[in-house]
Scaffold this motif. Structure first.
Motif, PDB file in Angstrom:
ATOM      1  N   ALA A 193      26.805 -34.213 -17.725  1.00  0.00           N
ATOM      2  CA  ALA A 193      26.050 -35.134 -16.861  1.00  0.00           C
ATOM      3  C   ALA A 193      25.272 -36.107 -17.732  1.00  0.00           C
ATOM      4  N   ILE A 194      26.000 -37.055 -18.315  1.00  0.00           N
ATOM      5  CA  ILE A 194      25.388 -38.066 -19.184  1.00  0.00           C
ATOM      6  C   ILE A 194      25.863 -39.441 -18.727  1.00  0.00           C
ATOM      7  N   PRO A 195      25.125 -40.492 -19.102  1.00  0.00           N
ATOM      8  CA  PRO A 195      25.536 -41.834 -18.671  1.00  0.00           C
ATOM      9  C   PRO A 195      26.912 -42.198 -19.233  1.00  0.00           C
ATOM     10  N   GLY A 196      27.680 -42.892 -18.416  1.00  0.00           N
ATOM     11  CA  GLY A 196      29.010 -43.321 -18.852  1.00  0.00           C
ATOM     12  C   GLY A 196      29.860 -43.644 -17.644  1.00  0.00           C
ATOM     13  N   GLN A 197      31.081 -44.112 -17.914  1.00  0.00           N
ATOM     14  CA  GLN A 197      31.992 -44.428 -16.816  1.00  0.00           C
ATOM     15  C   GLN A 197      32.981 -43.289 -16.631  1.00  0.00           C
ATOM     16  N   ALA A 198      33.072 -42.823 -15.397  1.00  0.00           N
ATOM     17  CA  ALA A 198      33.949 -41.683 -15.100  1.00  0.00           C
ATOM     18  C   ALA A 198      35.358 -42.162 -14.775  1.00  0.00           C
ATOM     19  N   PHE A 199      36.325 -41.339 -15.110  1.00  0.00           N
ATOM     20  CA  PHE A 199      37.736 -41.644 -14.862  1.00  0.00           C
ATOM     21  C   PHE A 199      38.416 -40.424 -14.238  1.00  0.00           C
ATOM     22  N   VAL A 200      39.481 -40.728 -13.509  1.00  0.00           N
ATOM     23  CA  VAL A 200      40.303 -39.665 -12.924  1.00  0.00           C
ATOM     24  C   VAL A 200      41.671 -39.740 -13.582  1.00  0.00           C
ATOM     25  N   GLN A 201      42.173 -38.582 -13.990  1.00  0.00           N
ATOM     26  CA  GLN A 201      43.451 -38.561 -14.705  1.00  0.00           C
ATOM     27  C   GLN A 201      44.599 -38.203 -13.774  1.00  0.00           C
ATOM     28  N   THR A 202      45.671 -38.994 -13.844  1.00  0.00           N
ATOM     29  CA  THR A 202      46.938 -38.675 -13.200  1.00  0.00           C
ATOM     30  C   THR A 202      48.014 -38.862 -14.258  1.00  0.00           C
ATOM     31  N   GLN A 203      48.739 -37.791 -14.558  1.00  0.00           N
ATOM     32  CA  GLN A 203      49.657 -37.786 -15.697  1.00  0.00           C
ATOM     33  C   GLN A 203      48.879 -38.274 -16.924  1.00  0.00           C
ATOM     34  N   GLN A 204      49.391 -39.319 -17.601  1.00  0.00           N
ATOM     35  CA  GLN A 204      48.626 -39.802 -18.759  1.00  0.00           C
ATOM     36  C   GLN A 204      47.808 -41.042 -18.426  1.00  0.00           C
ATOM     37  N   LEU A 205      47.661 -41.326 -17.136  1.00  0.00           N
ATOM     38  CA  LEU A 205      46.879 -42.494 -16.716  1.00  0.00           C
ATOM     39  C   LEU A 205      45.446 -42.079 -16.436  1.00  0.00           C
ATOM     40  N   LEU A 206      44.522 -42.844 -16.960  1.00  0.00           N
ATOM     41  CA  LEU A 206      43.105 -42.623 -16.672  1.00  0.00           C
ATOM     42  C   LEU A 206      42.602 -43.826 -15.887  1.00  0.00           C
ATOM     43  N   LEU A 207      42.354 -43.612 -14.601  1.00  0.00           N
ATOM     44  CA  LEU A 207      41.913 -44.699 -13.725  1.00  0.00           C
ATOM     45  C   LEU A 207      40.427 -44.570 -13.464  1.00  0.00           C
TER      46      LEU A 207
END
Lengths: 242, 208
Positions: free
Chosen positions: A169-183
């Motif tokens: 829980a630190i500042p930053g931009q979160a991403f969701v992974q699908t296969q090798q894609l990070l959206l």
């Protein structure tokens, strides 16, 4: 003396070659061709011919005796002789199958723009883009049980991508992974189903993580750049002072 | 150089090499061992949370000799009870974080020692002494199913030791060590909302 009839012989016009396709798989049939006719033999006289044979567009139906003489149906007198010098072949050999030619589709000239749009579905974030200072500050006192579930990659500019769950829980931009894609969390492709195709197009060897931003720009991060998160490793990670 | 070689192989390979006879350590060997322990300490503190405690050479040296002699005594079964206690002297109860952490550089192998000695009777003097040391040095004995017989405030009063102690308790799922309120608080803070993931059964361990 009554002739001994051995089999039935069909005479078709040479142009009816294709019609034999429907009896191609019936057992025992052989055929031969000359300039004008197709001859089909191998039909027992005693049996009623198969319905498919009866449907053939025959010019004449002959009965053959043991001296290769041809009798018209119902006649006791032969009116022709079967030419045995022709090349008689089983129908499957004579009628070779050709696969239909695969036609090229109409080329698609119109291009569909793939965009990242706000997503209607929610998914757990599995990656976080943050700064090395923030990451290092967290790791200084972070529980080992939390670090052990994470891997990270850092670049010379002091950016760090952390992967795993649960994320810190630190500042930053979160991403969701699908296969090798990070959206970016909260975003998805329009259309969503194109993710697999994009992954195959951009990274067919699956050697990278593909990090997208909300505008659709992306960068490749080699899989080997990710290391296990340990206090020692994070403390030893330096950004380029230049 | 039996002690310094022992420390090197223990730290680098997780294996031990011991002499078949009990001889006193030479002064050169002890000096080398001291230098090795200091180097080991400097290397190890990069994995410690926050600001690790300082180096206490006496505690580190005692612990290294204790582990060496204990490993030796597991193999040499002809030494009597007095001999065992002479070769495995106790050390003053640690009142400073430096002593706890420095002794732990070698005492962290206590669980392995007890495993090696598991074929011995529980009343065996060697097993009793290892168990006694485990109870006196709780930082190094998590997961051994041995309760501390001293207060753990020297650990809980030092943030780095407390977090490292908590990490070990979670790793070994040593619920009994959570009886200390400060430790329980830190364990819960470390697990956060992910107790079921990081310590399956954690909540069940503390249900009445």
């Amino acid at each position: 003396m009554k002739p001994v009839l051995t089999e039935t012989v069909l005479q078709l016009a040479a142009t009816q070659y294709m019609a034999l396709g429907q009896v191609r798989c019936l057992p025992g049939l052989t055929a031969a061709t000359n300039a004008h006719y197709i001859w089909v033999r191998g039909i027992p006289v005693s049996d009623k011919p198969h319905p498919l044979i009866q449907q053939l567009p025959t010019l004449c139906t002959w009965h053959l005796d043991d001296h290769n003489r041809l009798f018209k149906k119902g006649s006791l007198t032969p009116t022709d002789t079967l030419n045995t010098s022709l090349s008689w072949k089983p129908l499957p050999q004579l009628l070779e199958i050709e696969l239909p030619t695969s036609l090229l589709p109409q080329p698609v000239l119109q291009q569909y723009p793939v965009r990242l749009v706000p997503s209607a579905t929610t998914s757990e974030a599995t990656a976080l883009l943050t700064s090395l200072d923030t990451w290092r500050s967290y790791a200084e006192t972070a529980p080992l049980s939390r670090l052990q579930r994470l891997t990270f990659a850092a670049n010379a500019q002091g950016r760090v991508l952390i992967c795993g769950t649960p994320l810190p829980a630190i500042p930053g931009q979160a991403f969701v992974q699908t296969q090798q894609l990070l959206l970016p969390a909260g975003f998805d492709f329009d259309p969503p189903g194109i993710k697999t195709l994009i992954a195959q197009q951009l990274d067919p060897q699956q050697e990278h993580q593909l990090l997208f931003d909300t505008t659709g720009n992306w960068e490749r991060i080699p899989q080997h750049a990710f290391v296990q998160a340990t206090r020692r490793g994070i403390r030893a990670t330096q950004s380029d002072p230049a | 150089m039996i002690l310094s070689s022992f420390i090197t192989t223990l730290v680098q390979d997780g294996q031990v090499t011991i002499a078949a006879v009990v001889n006193p350590f030479s002064s050169d060997d002890l000096a080398d061992a001291n230098n090795l322990l200091l180097e080991y300490y400097r290397n190890d503190l990069t994995d410690m949370p926050g600001q690790a405690p300082g180096f206490d050479a006496d505690a580190a040296m005692w612990a290294a000799q204790f582990v060496y002699r204990a490993a030796q005594l597991i193999m040499l079964r002809h030494i009597d009870e007095n001999g065992v206690y002479q070769l495995l002297p106790l050390y003053d109860i640690a009142t400073q974080p430096d002593a706890v952490y420095s002794a732990d550089l070698c005492l962290r192998y206590l669980p392995d020692l007890l495993s090696l000695a598991k074929g011995l009777a529980p009343a065996d003097p060697l097993v009793k002494r290892i168990t006694q040391i485990a109870a006196q040095w709780p930082f190094s004995s998590t997961g051994m199913n041995i309760l501390p017989d001293i207060p753990v405030n020297v650990i809980t009063s030092h943030p780095s030791l407390l977090q490292a102690y908590t990490d070990r308790i979670i790793a070994s799922k040593d619920a009994a060590r959570c009886s200390e309120p400060m430790v329980m608080t830190t364990v819960k803070a470390s697990l956060g909302n992910y107790a079921d993931l990081l310590w399956p059964g954690f909540h069940d361990s503390f249900r009445d």
